[in-house]
Design an enzyme around this catalytic site. Sequence first.
Site, PDB file in Angstrom:
ATOM      1  N   ASP A  10       0.621  -1.407   0.000  1.00 15.18           N
ATOM      2  CA  ASP A  10      -0.055   0.062   0.025  1.00 15.18           C
ATOM      3  C   ASP A  10       0.939   1.187  -0.156  1.00 15.18           C
ATOM      4  O   ASP A  10       0.654   2.118   0.861  1.00 15.18           O
ATOM      5  CB  ASP A  10      -0.844   0.037   1.110  1.00 15.18           C
ATOM      6  CG  ASP A  10      -0.143  -0.105   2.654  1.00 15.18           C
ATOM      7  OD1 ASP A  10      -0.894   0.463   3.549  1.00 15.18           O
ATOM      8  OD2 ASP A  10       0.997  -0.415   2.671  1.00 15.18           O
ATOM      9  N   ASP A  15       6.779   0.851   1.726  1.00 14.02           N
ATOM     10  CA  ASP A  15       6.400   0.197   0.660  1.00 14.02           C
ATOM     11  C   ASP A  15       7.578   0.310  -0.459  1.00 14.02           C
ATOM     12  O   ASP A  15       7.808  -0.271  -1.386  1.00 14.02           O
ATOM     13  CB  ASP A  15       4.985   0.289   0.377  1.00 14.02           C
ATOM     14  CG  ASP A  15       3.982  -0.028   1.507  1.00 14.02           C
ATOM     15  OD1 ASP A  15       3.951   0.685   2.263  1.00 14.02           O
ATOM     16  OD2 ASP A  15       3.553  -1.118   1.755  1.00 14.02           O
ATOM     17  N   ASN A  39      -2.443   2.658   3.564  1.00 14.99           N
ATOM     18  CA  ASN A  39      -1.900   3.850   3.854  1.00 14.99           C
ATOM     19  C   ASN A  39      -3.037   4.863   3.200  1.00 14.99           C
ATOM     20  O   ASN A  39      -3.148   6.132   3.731  1.00 14.99           O
ATOM     21  CB  ASN A  39      -0.730   4.096   3.332  1.00 14.99           C
ATOM     22  CG  ASN A  39       0.228   3.429   4.270  1.00 14.99           C
ATOM     23  OD1 ASN A  39       0.254   3.523   5.414  1.00 14.99           O
ATOM     24  ND2 ASN A  39       1.236   2.543   3.621  1.00 14.99           N
ATOM     25  N   THR A 124       2.902  -6.113   2.875  1.00 20.72           N
ATOM     26  CA  THR A 124       3.389  -5.239   3.379  1.00 20.72           C
ATOM     27  C   THR A 124       2.319  -4.042   3.788  1.00 20.72           C
ATOM     28  O   THR A 124       2.664  -2.990   3.789  1.00 20.72           O
ATOM     29  CB  THR A 124       4.582  -4.320   2.914  1.00 20.72           C
ATOM     30  OG1 THR A 124       4.096  -3.884   1.410  1.00 20.72           O
ATOM     31  CG2 THR A 124       5.824  -5.468   2.697  1.00 20.72           C
ATOM     32  N   PHE A 165      -0.730  -0.763  12.515  1.00 21.50           N
ATOM     33  CA  PHE A 165      -1.457  -0.352  11.461  1.00 21.50           C
ATOM     34  C   PHE A 165      -2.010  -1.400  10.513  1.00 21.50           C
ATOM     35  O   PHE A 165      -3.299  -1.508  10.408  1.00 21.50           O
ATOM     36  CB  PHE A 165      -0.791   0.744  10.622  1.00 21.50           C
ATOM     37  CG  PHE A 165      -1.745   1.339   9.537  1.00 21.50           C
ATOM     38  CD1 PHE A 165      -1.377   0.992   8.172  1.00 21.50           C
ATOM     39  CD2 PHE A 165      -2.629   2.389   9.895  1.00 21.50           C
ATOM     40  CE1 PHE A 165      -2.300   1.421   7.205  1.00 21.50           C
ATOM     41  CE2 PHE A 165      -3.465   3.046   8.840  1.00 21.50           C
ATOM     42  CZ  PHE A 165      -3.361   2.528   7.401  1.00 21.50           C
ATOM     43  N   ASN A 166      -1.084  -2.176   9.916  1.00 21.25           N
ATOM     44  CA  ASN A 166      -1.618  -3.153   8.903  1.00 21.25           C
ATOM     45  C   ASN A 166      -2.696  -3.983   9.562  1.00 21.25           C
ATOM     46  O   ASN A 166      -3.665  -4.527   8.836  1.00 21.25           O
ATOM     47  CB  ASN A 166      -0.543  -4.010   8.229  1.00 21.25           C
ATOM     48  CG  ASN A 166       0.340  -3.195   7.523  1.00 21.25           C
ATOM     49  OD1 ASN A 166      -0.063  -2.073   6.991  1.00 21.25           O
ATOM     50  ND2 ASN A 166       1.665  -3.380   7.336  1.00 21.25           N
ATOM     51  N   HIS A 239      10.059  -0.119   7.862  1.00 19.73           N
ATOM     52  CA  HIS A 239       9.275  -1.323   8.039  1.00 19.73           C
ATOM     53  C   HIS A 239       8.853  -2.597   6.844  1.00 19.73           C
ATOM     54  O   HIS A 239       9.734  -3.483   6.848  1.00 19.73           O
ATOM     55  CB  HIS A 239       7.547  -0.926   8.340  1.00 19.73           C
ATOM     56  CG  HIS A 239       7.365   0.131   9.270  1.00 19.73           C
ATOM     57  ND1 HIS A 239       7.358  -0.037  10.743  1.00 19.73           N
ATOM     58  CD2 HIS A 239       7.096   1.260   9.243  1.00 19.73           C
ATOM     59  CE1 HIS A 239       7.278   1.014  11.448  1.00 19.73           C
ATOM     60  NE2 HIS A 239       6.846   1.980  10.595  1.00 19.73           N
ATOM     61  N   ASP A 240       8.636  -1.831   5.932  1.00 17.52           N
ATOM     62  CA  ASP A 240       8.119  -2.980   4.681  1.00 17.52           C
ATOM     63  C   ASP A 240       9.430  -3.533   3.986  1.00 17.52           C
ATOM     64  O   ASP A 240       9.532  -4.726   3.759  1.00 17.52           O
ATOM     65  CB  ASP A 240       7.455  -2.076   3.559  1.00 17.52           C
ATOM     66  CG  ASP A 240       6.058  -1.959   4.484  1.00 17.52           C
ATOM     67  OD1 ASP A 240       5.462  -0.842   3.989  1.00 17.52           O
ATOM     68  OD2 ASP A 240       5.713  -2.295   5.414  1.00 17.52           O
TER      69      ASP A 240
HETATM   70  O1  RIB Z   1       2.655   0.000  10.688  1.00 22.79           O
HETATM   71  C1  RIB Z   1       3.544   0.021   9.720  1.00 22.79           C
HETATM   72  C2  RIB Z   1       2.912  -0.373   8.598  1.00 22.79           C
HETATM   73  O2  RIB Z   1       1.722   0.307   8.026  1.00 22.79           O
HETATM   74  C3  RIB Z   1       3.786  -0.157   7.159  1.00 22.79           C
HETATM   75  O3  RIB Z   1       3.523  -1.359   6.269  1.00 22.79           O
HETATM   76  C4  RIB Z   1       3.235   1.283   6.577  1.00 22.79           C
HETATM   77  O4  RIB Z   1       3.616   1.308   5.225  1.00 22.79           O
HETATM   78  C5  RIB Z   1       2.041   0.951   6.714  1.00 22.79           C
HETATM   79  O5  RIB Z   1       1.424   0.325   5.707  1.00 22.79           O
HETATM   80 CA    CA Z   2       2.866  -0.762   3.885  1.00 24.77          CA
END
Ligand code: RIB
Ligand code: CA
Length: 312
Positions: A10, A15, A39, A124, A165-166, A239-240
């Site tokens: 996303d 990403d 996102n 991701t 979040f994801n 993160h990703d």
């Molecule tokens: O919490 C971080 C994740 O949430 C990452 O994948 C960021 O791109 C958002 O999607």
């Molecule tokens: Ca992401």
Amino acid sequence: MPIPVILDCDPGHDDAIAILLAGASPELDVRGITTVAGNVSVDKTSKNALKICELAKLDRLKVYAGMSRPLVKDLLTAENVHGRSGLDGPELPEPKRTVEPRHAIDFLIDELLSSKEPVTLIPTAPLTNIAAALIREPRIRTSIQEIVMMGGAIAEGNTTPAAEFNIYVDPHAADVVFRSGVPIWMIGLDVTHQALVLPERLKKIRALGSPVSAAAADLMIFFQEHHRVKYGMEGPPLHDPCAVAAVIDRSIFRFKEMHVGIELEGRLTQGRTVCDLWNVTGNPPNAHVGLSVDAPRFFDLLISRLARYGKW
Ligand code: RIB
Ligand code: CA
């Protein structure tokens, strides 16, 4: 032999870096990119994926747009982190290409069922596409080598005190995936908050001197402001790209097998990945959960791959 993978993302600043890392890594045979609402809206995440592929001349990578909202909950987006476009910061040209006509779910099912060897999925983003594909065509389970994902956490939360979040955006999808029986390698915030683009690392990226590395550095400049204010971090967490790096070289990370359950109901805890670190439930493990990353090795890998873009 290159590992067949599908990125489900996303974009999103991190990403975008994940796509760049995958696109420059000969260890991976990227069969396609699927996008999902997260996102920002799926129209924007799809356009952003196309923008990154065109910037990096990854014309071989096709982008398939997926689900426009979570399975049950209303969509929650993160413009506060990624900006209105989802990729604020550098001015990237409008993509010439459009997404493929096939829906991401159809592509995932078609590619998994037709592939000669099992495919590794690298989500991701919220797991809506992956869950929808599993629900629609359970046969794909045996065509998935493993799921190496960014999401969740053992102890942290970034969207609520309890949830990442994801997973928070689509906990029902995460529940489908974590109960699917497919091998899962979960890289959560406990790990990714160790992978910060510190100033000296940002300098190395910018010093690569290509349009791609310049855009990557500018993306990180935008991405870091939110993390400086919210966490006091010296640089944004990648993160990703950690999920992509884990497919390329698993030894950069430490994992522990454990049972992970997804909280669906909790007033304060919905979207939590309930990680049974000490096996107190006796539930059989269903995931390898990331504990740590060797950050210097991770950034050596990332920067060495970004360096390849300048040489075309
Ligand atoms: O919490 C971080 C994740 O949430 C990452 O994948 C960021 O791109 C958002 O999607
Ligand atoms: Ca992401």
